[in-house]
Design a protein around this motif. Structure first.
Motif, short mmCIF file in Angstrom:
data_model
loop_
_atom_site.label_atom_id
_atom_site.label_comp_id
_atom_site.label_asym_id
_atom_site.label_seq_id
_atom_site.Cartn_x
_atom_site.Cartn_y
_atom_site.Cartn_z
N GLY A 1 45.75 57.27 68.05
CA GLY A 1 45.97 58.07 69.25
C GLY A 1 47.43 58.40 69.46
N ILE A 2 48.31 57.41 69.29
CA ILE A 2 49.74 57.68 69.44
C ILE A 2 50.22 58.65 68.38
CG2 ILE A 2 52.03 56.63 69.32
CD1 ILE A 2 50.60 55.99 71.89
N ALA A 3 49.75 58.47 67.13
CA ALA A 3 50.17 59.36 66.04
C ALA A 3 49.72 60.80 66.30
CB ALA A 3 49.61 58.85 64.72
N VAL A 4 48.48 60.96 66.75
CA VAL A 4 47.97 62.31 67.01
C VAL A 4 48.62 62.91 68.25
CG1 VAL A 4 45.89 63.60 67.67
CG2 VAL A 4 45.78 61.91 65.84
N GLY A 5 48.82 62.10 69.27
CA GLY A 5 49.36 62.62 70.52
C GLY A 5 50.81 63.05 70.44
N ARG A 6 51.58 62.48 69.51
CA ARG A 6 52.99 62.82 69.43
C ARG A 6 53.25 64.08 68.60
NH1 ARG A 6 55.05 62.80 73.04
NH2 ARG A 6 57.03 63.18 72.01
N SER A 7 52.24 64.61 67.97
CA SER A 7 52.41 65.82 67.16
C SER A 7 51.49 66.91 67.71
CB SER A 7 52.08 65.53 65.69
OG SER A 7 52.06 66.72 64.94
N ARG A 8 52.06 68.00 68.17
CA ARG A 8 51.24 69.09 68.70
C ARG A 8 50.33 69.67 67.63
NH1 ARG A 8 55.32 72.72 72.51
NH2 ARG A 8 55.80 71.07 74.04
N ARG A 9 50.86 69.80 66.41
CA ARG A 9 50.05 70.38 65.33
C ARG A 9 48.90 69.44 64.97
NH1 ARG A 9 53.22 72.55 60.21
NH2 ARG A 9 53.94 73.91 61.90
N ALA A 10 49.19 68.13 64.88
CA ALA A 10 48.14 67.17 64.56
C ALA A 10 47.09 67.13 65.68
CB ALA A 10 48.74 65.78 64.35
N TYR A 11 47.54 67.21 66.92
CA TYR A 11 46.59 67.19 68.03
C TYR A 11 45.70 68.43 68.00
CZ TYR A 11 44.77 66.70 72.77
OH TYR A 11 43.94 66.58 73.85
N ALA B 1 46.10 59.20 72.91
CA ALA B 1 46.68 60.50 72.56
C ALA B 1 47.15 61.24 73.81
CB ALA B 1 45.66 61.34 71.79
N GLU B 2 46.33 61.24 74.85
CA GLU B 2 46.72 61.92 76.09
C GLU B 2 47.91 61.23 76.74
OE1 GLU B 2 45.69 64.71 77.21
OE2 GLU B 2 44.11 65.00 75.72
N GLY B 3 47.96 59.90 76.67
CA GLY B 3 49.10 59.19 77.23
C GLY B 3 50.38 59.49 76.48
N ALA B 4 50.30 59.57 75.16
CA ALA B 4 51.49 59.90 74.36
C ALA B 4 51.95 61.33 74.63
CB ALA B 4 51.19 59.71 72.88
N ARG B 5 51.01 62.24 74.81
CA ARG B 5 51.38 63.63 75.11
C ARG B 5 52.03 63.77 76.47
NH1 ARG B 5 48.93 68.15 73.16
NH2 ARG B 5 48.25 68.75 75.24
N ALA B 6 51.74 62.83 77.38
CA ALA B 6 52.26 62.92 78.74
C ALA B 6 53.65 62.31 78.89
CB ALA B 6 51.30 62.23 79.71
N THR B 7 54.26 61.87 77.80
CA THR B 7 55.61 61.31 77.88
C THR B 7 56.58 62.37 78.41
OG1 THR B 7 55.12 59.88 76.00
CG2 THR B 7 57.44 60.17 76.58
N ASP B 8 57.44 61.98 79.34
CA ASP B 8 58.38 62.90 79.96
C ASP B 8 59.31 63.51 78.90
OD1 ASP B 8 60.07 64.30 81.56
OD2 ASP B 8 60.67 62.61 82.84
N PRO B 9 59.31 64.85 78.75
CA PRO B 9 60.20 65.47 77.74
C PRO B 9 61.67 65.20 78.00
CG PRO B 9 58.52 67.02 78.50
CD PRO B 9 58.45 65.84 79.40
N LEU B 10 62.03 65.06 79.28
CA LEU B 10 63.43 64.81 79.59
C LEU B 10 63.88 63.46 79.02
CD1 LEU B 10 66.02 65.67 81.02
CD2 LEU B 10 65.13 64.63 83.13
#
Length: 282
Positions: free
Chosen positions: A95-105, A155-164
């Motif tokens: 989930g972390i691996a997929v969530g951190r890559s937009r292309r993989a997700y 995956a959703e949690g990793a995608r929600a990491t604050d970009p800042l």
């Protein structure tokens, strides 16, 4: 002296209210069962006494477990622990691996949604062919059904990491493992635990189902089937009581770990947990 006790009193009120509703329901069941004298619905006190005599009347040196408890409860807990551990590790890592890559997700999301929609019982013939009848097949069915809530929520949690925060980490030249450990995982933890709670309940369901299959010779599910075959309804109800107690204890333990690592359960995690479909494996 009375001020420090006020928070304790306020916290005890919801606890007492929850247990008062539970005890009231048990009391109504007890009175109704004694009034009807139905063999199909024995009184709760009789069920509890039978469960104690069957599984928890052993010696103190064996933690009050009888030989039947060792042959029934421990194998089930072992399969459930193995399935939950494998599902948690695989779900969080993928989930972390997929969530951190937009292309993989984007590439994997359709496959994930398709796979999580397949009921694990429908794949039992495949598992029997691949693993043969026995514990490996049972653990595999548990893992397949329980991994998806953890994987999707991670995956959703990793995608929600604050970009800042990620930009600040890049400015500070944090390495990838440091970003993962200090930023991504703490941000994803509430969603990860939401998935773990769902996965735990699914593991309990799938553990019982896997032990109902032909070829099983121990476990709580096998006890249910055997008692039903012998028309031993008191043992059937005792097994159901045992499953309820085990599920409550395991969920309480996981919530304690979550509170320790994350803090009070957030509204985001609760909504994520509520949004996951849980009835498909039943």
């Amino acid at each position: 002296m009375t001020r420090p006790q006020q928070p304790r009193t306020a916290a005890a009120v919801p606890f007492l209210l929850r247990w008062s509703v539970f005890l009231g329901a048990v009391l109504c069941w007890e009175l109704a069962a004694r009034a009807r004298h139905s063999v199909y619905f024995p009184p709760p006190l009789r069920i509890a006494r039978h469960a104690r005599d069957l599984w928890f009347s052993g010696s103190a040196g064996r933690l009050f477990l009888t030989s039947d408890a060792v042959d029934t409860i421990l194998p089930s807990l072992g399969r459930m622990a193995a399935g939950f551990t494998l599902a948690a590790v695989a779900g969080i890592a993928l989930g972390i691996a997929v969530g951190r890559s937009r292309r993989a997700y984007a590439l994997c999301n359709p496959v994930l949604q398709f796979a999580r929609a397949v009921p694990p019982p429908a794949l039992v013939p495949v598992f029997v062919v691949v693993f043969d009848v026995g514990t490996p097949m049972q653990v595999a069915s548990i893992v397949f059904g329980a991994v998806w809530p953890v994987l999707v929520n991670s995956a959703e949690g990793a995608r929600a990491t604050d970009p800042l925060r990620l930009e600040v980490a890049a400015v500070l030249r944090l390495t990838a493992p440091e970003r993962l450990w200090f930023l991504i995982l703490p941000s994803a933890l509430p969603r990860i635990f939401a998935g773990l709670r769902l996965s735990l309940s699914l593991c309990l369901i799938l553990m019982v189902f896997s032990e109902l299959l032909p070829g099983s010779d121990d476990g709580i599910g096998f006890t249910l089937t055997d008692a039903q075959t012998r028309s031993d309804l008191l043992t059937v109800w005792s097994a159901l009581l045992l499953l309820g107690v085990l599920g409550n204890l395991l969920n309480t333990g996981l919530l304690a770990v979550e509170k320790r690592l994350v803090g009070p359960v957030s509204a985001t995690a609760e909504s994520a947990s509520a949004s996951e479909p849980t009835g498909r494996t039943a």
